[in-house]
Motif scaffolding. Structure first.
Motif, PDB file in Angstrom:
ATOM      1  N   MET A   1     -24.995 -40.670 120.629  1.00 24.02           N
ATOM      2  CA  MET A   1     -25.282 -41.316 119.336  1.00 24.02           C
ATOM      3  C   MET A   1     -24.215 -40.930 118.313  1.00 24.02           C
ATOM      4  N   LYS A   2     -23.802 -41.872 117.514  1.00 16.91           N
ATOM      5  CA  LYS A   2     -22.808 -41.601 116.480  1.00 16.91           C
ATOM      6  C   LYS A   2     -23.484 -41.464 115.121  1.00 16.91           C
ATOM      7  N   TYR A   3     -23.032 -40.457 114.347  1.00 12.78           N
ATOM      8  CA  TYR A   3     -23.529 -40.244 112.989  1.00 12.78           C
ATOM      9  C   TYR A   3     -22.436 -40.624 111.995  1.00 12.78           C
ATOM     10  N   GLU A   4     -22.862 -40.957 110.801  1.00 13.93           N
ATOM     11  CA  GLU A   4     -21.866 -41.199 109.749  1.00 13.93           C
ATOM     12  C   GLU A   4     -21.318 -39.871 109.226  1.00 13.93           C
ATOM     13  N   VAL A   5     -22.218 -38.876 109.109  1.00 12.32           N
ATOM     14  CA  VAL A   5     -21.818 -37.559 108.601  1.00 12.32           C
ATOM     15  C   VAL A   5     -22.399 -36.468 109.495  1.00 12.32           C
ATOM     16  N   ILE A   6     -21.577 -35.488 109.842  1.00 10.25           N
ATOM     17  CA  ILE A   6     -22.064 -34.275 110.500  1.00 10.25           C
ATOM     18  C   ILE A   6     -21.754 -33.100 109.584  1.00 10.25           C
ATOM     19  N   VAL A   7     -22.780 -32.318 109.273  1.00  9.01           N
ATOM     20  CA  VAL A   7     -22.612 -31.101 108.480  1.00  9.01           C
ATOM     21  C   VAL A   7     -22.743 -29.916 109.428  1.00  9.01           C
ATOM     22  N   VAL A   8     -21.746 -29.044 109.425  1.00  7.44           N
ATOM     23  CA  VAL A   8     -21.732 -27.886 110.324  1.00  7.44           C
ATOM     24  C   VAL A   8     -22.101 -26.642 109.527  1.00  7.44           C
ATOM     25  N   GLY A   9     -23.289 -26.077 109.807  1.00  8.51           N
ATOM     26  CA  GLY A   9     -23.740 -24.875 109.111  1.00  8.51           C
ATOM     27  C   GLY A   9     -24.947 -25.169 108.238  1.00  8.51           C
ATOM     28  N   GLY A  10     -25.982 -24.331 108.346  1.00  9.90           N
ATOM     29  CA  GLY A  10     -27.225 -24.564 107.617  1.00  9.90           C
ATOM     30  C   GLY A  10     -27.479 -23.595 106.488  1.00  9.90           C
ATOM     31  N   GLY A  11     -26.410 -23.046 105.909  1.00 11.09           N
ATOM     32  CA  GLY A  11     -26.574 -22.175 104.740  1.00 11.09           C
ATOM     33  C   GLY A  11     -26.783 -23.003 103.488  1.00 11.09           C
ATOM     34  N   HIS A  12     -26.547 -22.406 102.336  1.00 13.93           N
ATOM     35  CA  HIS A  12     -26.838 -23.082 101.069  1.00 13.93           C
ATOM     36  C   HIS A  12     -25.918 -24.280 100.838  1.00 13.93           C
ATOM     37  N   ALA A  13     -24.664 -24.184 101.266  1.00 17.23           N
ATOM     38  CA  ALA A  13     -23.755 -25.324 101.140  1.00 17.23           C
ATOM     39  C   ALA A  13     -24.165 -26.441 102.088  1.00 17.23           C
ATOM     40  N   GLY A  14     -24.488 -26.088 103.332  1.00 19.16           N
ATOM     41  CA  GLY A  14     -24.862 -27.079 104.324  1.00 19.16           C
ATOM     42  C   GLY A  14     -26.124 -27.827 103.966  1.00 19.16           C
ATOM     43  N   CYS A  15     -27.115 -27.118 103.423  1.00 23.63           N
ATOM     44  CA  CYS A  15     -28.374 -27.761 103.028  1.00 23.63           C
ATOM     45  C   CYS A  15     -28.136 -28.820 101.958  1.00 23.63           C
ATOM     46  N   GLU A  16     -27.363 -28.465 100.931  1.00 16.68           N
ATOM     47  CA  GLU A  16     -27.106 -29.418  99.849  1.00 16.68           C
ATOM     48  C   GLU A  16     -26.257 -30.595 100.333  1.00 16.68           C
ATOM     49  N   ALA A  17     -25.269 -30.318 101.169  1.00 20.67           N
ATOM     50  CA  ALA A  17     -24.401 -31.389 101.670  1.00 20.67           C
ATOM     51  C   ALA A  17     -25.194 -32.377 102.516  1.00 20.67           C
ATOM     52  N   ALA A  18     -25.986 -31.849 103.441  1.00 22.93           N
ATOM     53  CA  ALA A  18     -26.758 -32.713 104.337  1.00 22.93           C
ATOM     54  C   ALA A  18     -27.779 -33.532 103.557  1.00 22.93           C
ATOM     55  N   ALA A  19     -28.479 -32.885 102.622  1.00 19.42           N
ATOM     56  CA  ALA A  19     -29.492 -33.593 101.831  1.00 19.42           C
ATOM     57  C   ALA A  19     -28.863 -34.707 101.007  1.00 19.42           C
ATOM     58  N   ALA A  20     -27.727 -34.421 100.371  1.00 19.14           N
ATOM     59  CA  ALA A  20     -27.066 -35.427  99.531  1.00 19.14           C
ATOM     60  C   ALA A  20     -26.641 -36.639 100.356  1.00 19.14           C
ATOM     61  N   CYS A  21     -26.029 -36.385 101.509  1.00 22.90           N
ATOM     62  CA  CYS A  21     -25.539 -37.494 102.345  1.00 22.90           C
ATOM     63  C   CYS A  21     -26.694 -38.373 102.828  1.00 22.90           C
ATOM     64  N   ALA A  22     -27.780 -37.745 103.280  1.00 22.10           N
ATOM     65  CA  ALA A  22     -28.921 -38.511 103.780  1.00 22.10           C
ATOM     66  C   ALA A  22     -29.611 -39.270 102.647  1.00 22.10           C
ATOM     67  N   LYS A  23     -29.750 -38.625 101.470  1.00 17.52           N
ATOM     68  CA  LYS A  23     -30.394 -39.291 100.336  1.00 17.52           C
ATOM     69  C   LYS A  23     -29.542 -40.440  99.807  1.00 17.52           C
ATOM     70  N   MET A  24     -28.224 -40.380 100.031  1.00 20.28           N
ATOM     71  CA  MET A  24     -27.342 -41.479  99.631  1.00 20.28           C
ATOM     72  C   MET A  24     -27.300 -42.583 100.675  1.00 20.28           C
ATOM     73  N   GLY A  25     -28.136 -42.432 101.725  1.00 16.33           N
ATOM     74  CA  GLY A  25     -28.328 -43.524 102.670  1.00 16.33           C
ATOM     75  C   GLY A  25     -27.495 -43.479 103.925  1.00 16.33           C
ATOM     76  N   HIS A  26     -26.857 -42.333 104.220  1.00 18.56           N
ATOM     77  CA  HIS A  26     -25.979 -42.252 105.391  1.00 18.56           C
ATOM     78  C   HIS A  26     -26.626 -41.417 106.496  1.00 18.56           C
ATOM     79  N   LEU A  27     -26.517 -41.890 107.700  1.00 22.26           N
ATOM     80  CA  LEU A  27     -27.089 -41.208 108.868  1.00 22.26           C
ATOM     81  C   LEU A  27     -26.383 -39.870 109.044  1.00 22.26           C
ATOM     82  N   THR A  28     -27.151 -38.786 108.909  1.00 26.96           N
ATOM     83  CA  THR A  28     -26.556 -37.450 108.806  1.00 26.96           C
ATOM     84  C   THR A  28     -27.154 -36.511 109.846  1.00 26.96           C
ATOM     85  N   LEU A  29     -26.285 -35.681 110.438  1.00 29.66           N
ATOM     86  CA  LEU A  29     -26.704 -34.642 111.376  1.00 29.66           C
ATOM     87  C   LEU A  29     -26.318 -33.287 110.810  1.00 29.66           C
ATOM     88  N   LEU A  30     -27.268 -32.373 110.723  1.00 27.97           N
ATOM     89  CA  LEU A  30     -26.999 -30.989 110.335  1.00 27.97           C
ATOM     90  C   LEU A  30     -27.050 -30.131 111.585  1.00 27.97           C
TER      91      LEU A  30
END
Length: 624
Positions: A1-30
């Protein structure tokens, strides 16, 4: 499966990055090494603090998660510098180390288009200097259009204690052993940094009678603009203040060679944080100081570990025992977890654009400690900005760049990409030239419209903002039209306020400019009750009107320089009379505006003048 965004790392930066991308409507993998460690707090159990608390408010204003989660997990709230001016006030919360990660995971799991998986990323898929996806350590390939690296301290992480070095992460987890080598192969300059953490103590073995109790604020606060405080003041858990002793200093000085950083290990490369040094650093660098303050901070409501704020060290365990037992009230303390230093790889941040996209690999973004910063808040705001800009890149839109006069987030990112780092970067109020404009109280007024524009703030939140702005202006105009006169009853009331009597009539607007007068003082002259946050804004805007106008004028000068763009194909070797250091630094950073060029270390005003003349005359002719 292909994602629009992949965020590598689940720390404080990763959480905000992944949430923002998904809330902006892009298929995101953390992708994270361990879901249990999402939004983990391996060091200080707090959110906010000087400057950092304002960043958390800015994150919330833009639609990020940290403020909301901190509000739901706090065990103590404190407004710092409450007695000082609004420019330096900032909120700090003791956060519960159990509750905070749970609440963050709950937020992430509620977001559509966001998938979370466990895995260790070892390589990036790159073709023609453009990201194509990631490769996990088991060989699994996952395709994506954008990758955001938020690896924290896990790149080739080494735990350092005395003369020992162990290749592992903060909780003994397996680190990423190959990703930073791969980044180096791609052309990135990799640097080695170091940070550390102090001991955790069993609270039942501490004699708190030898310490000074530190309570939270007597007023209730929240980081988030969208919620009212619901906690009870009496439910807050206190912290405690103690100081190092001469015996503490003696033990450290006699054992310096046993510290990893002072002889225990010969191969230390990492540079530690200047503004959050180990206790050994403090003793060595500030020899004239008789004592250093330490705070005993609770980590959670659910267990009894106490964190010794300000006592991080890389001494061997037996020396740590002596050090801890030399502290007042800790003579019989039981160490639950020993202190350690951690050394890790990071990229030199001048290799980033202001959008946090790397200059070397297109559609590869980085955020957090991989960029040379320290602190949960610095990481979170970078993750949010990287997430927004990753989505804007996918949507073929202009990047979102916050200016230095708009947000502390703008100061932080500009410092990183323009000046680089020598040691882990920490945000301070002194780094912001326009800190009177960048206050704790007005973060929503400054930034919430941006959050709405990018789909991270909903209609209800936006309408609340508009109502607030209209109310502030309405009340200010009303105060201009309400006058008080030197009548007997007014004079008597002014005496109780300890302010000078009136000679002529004066508007409440001008009366409020007196230092001793507050919105509460003029309440008897008003016909209505005003909401507390409206009162706060009106009082600050009127009282500091002259200073704010001056700051805005200075900021406008900066904005004019920011408008002077520098073409990205410029050849600095062609510019005659540039100092060699300036030419080297300009080539390294490749600033996008004249204002950014002027902030580069090693570029002086004469170099800027030469650059501007070249852009106006010679470059213009060359481009024809």
């Amino acid at each position: 499966m292909k994602y629009e965004v992949i965020v590598v790392g689940g720390g404080h930066a990763g959480c905000e990055a992944a949430a923002a991308c998904a809330k902006m409507g892009h298929l995101t993998l953390l992708v994270t090494g361990n879901i249990k460690n999402i939004a983990d707090m391996p060091c200080n159990p707090s959110i906010g603090g000087s400057a950092k608390g304002i960043v958390v408010r800015e994150i919330d204003a833009l639609g990020g998660l940290m403020g909301k989660v901190a509000d739901r997990s706090q065990i103590q709230m404190k407004m710092l510098n409450h007695a000082k001016g609004p420019a330096v006030q900032a909120l700090r919360a003791q956060a519960d180390k159990i509750t905070y990660p749970k609440e963050m995971l709950k937020e992430l799991e509620s977001i559509l288009k966001l998938t979370i998986m466990e895995g260790m990323v070892e390589h990036l898929k790159v073709e023609n200097h453009k990201i194509q996806g990631i490769i996990l350590e088991d060989g699994t390939e996952i395709a994506s259009d954008v990758v955001i690296l938020t690896t924290g301290t896990y790149l080739k992480a080494d735990i350092l204690v005395g003369d020992t070095r162990h290749r592992e992460g903060p909780h003994g987890e397996k680190p990423s052993n190959h990703l930073s080598d791969h980044l180096k192969e791609l052309g990135f300059q990799i640097i080695r940094l170091k940070t550390g953490t102090p001991q955790r103590i069993d609270r039942n073995t501490i004699d708190f009678s030898k310490s000074k109790i530190e309570y939270g604020s007597k007023e209730r606060y929240t980081f988030s603009f969208d919620s009212k405080p619901t906690y009870k003041l009496e439910d807050q858990i206190p912290c405690y203040l103690i100081y190092t002793t001469p015996e503490t200093h003696r033990i450290i000085q006699e054992n310096l060679t046993k510290s990893s950083m002072y002889g225990g290990l010969d191969d230390i490369e990492g540079i530690g944080p200047r503004y959050c040094p180990s206790i050994e650093d403090k003793i060595v660098r500030f020899k004239d100081k008789e004592r250093h303050q330490l705070f005993l901070e609770p980590e959670s409501r659910y267990y009894d570990d106490i964190y010794i704020q300000g006592f991080s060290t890389s001494m061997p365990h037996d020396v740590q025992e002596q050090m801890v037992h030399s502290l007042p009230g800790l003579e019989n303390a039981k160490i639950v977890k020993y202190a350690y230093a951690i050394e890790y790889d990071a990229i030199y941040p001048t290799q980033l654009k202001q959008s946090l996209e790397t200059k070397i690999v297109e559609n590869l973004f980085t955020a957090g400690q991989i960029n040379g910063t320290s602190g949960y808040e610095e990481a979170a705001c970078q993750g949010l900005m990287a997430g927004i800009n990753a989505c804007l890149k996918l949507e073929k839109k202009e990047p979102f760049i916050l200016k230095r006069n708009e947000a502390y987030i703008g100061v932080l990112i500009d410092d990183l990409v323009t000046k680089g780092v020598r040691d882990p970067y920490r945000l301070l109020t002194s780094r912001a030239e326009y800190r009177l404009l960048l206050r704790h109280d007005n973060a929503d007024l400054r930034l919430r419209e941006y959050g709405y524009r990018y789909g991270l703030i909903n209609d209800s939140q936006y309408h609340t903002l508009i109502h607030k702005k209209e109310e502030i202006e309405r009340v200010k105009n009303e105060l201009k039209n309400i006058y008080i006169t030197p009548k007997k009853e007014v004079a008597q009331y002014l005496e109780t306020l300890h302010t000078a009597p009136l000679r002529d009539r004066i508007s409440l607007y001008d009366f409020l400019k007196r230092p001793e007068i507050t919105m509460e003082s003029i309440k008897p002259f008003l016909k209505e009750e005003i909401e507390s946050e409206i009162k706060e804004q009106v009082e600050i805007e009127i009282r500091y009107e002259g200073y704010i106008k001056k700051a805005l004028q200075e900021a406008e000068k900066l904005t004019n320089l920011e408008r002077k763009q520098i073409p990205q194909d410029i050849d600095y070797m062609k510019i005659k009379n540039l100092a060699s250091e300036a030419r080297q630094k300009l080539e390294e950073v490749r600033p996008t505006t004249v204002a950014q060029a002027a902030r580069i270390s090693g570029v002086n005003p004469a170099d800027i003048s030469i650059l501007m003349v070249y852009l106006k005359k010679e470059y213009a002719n060359e481009s024809k």
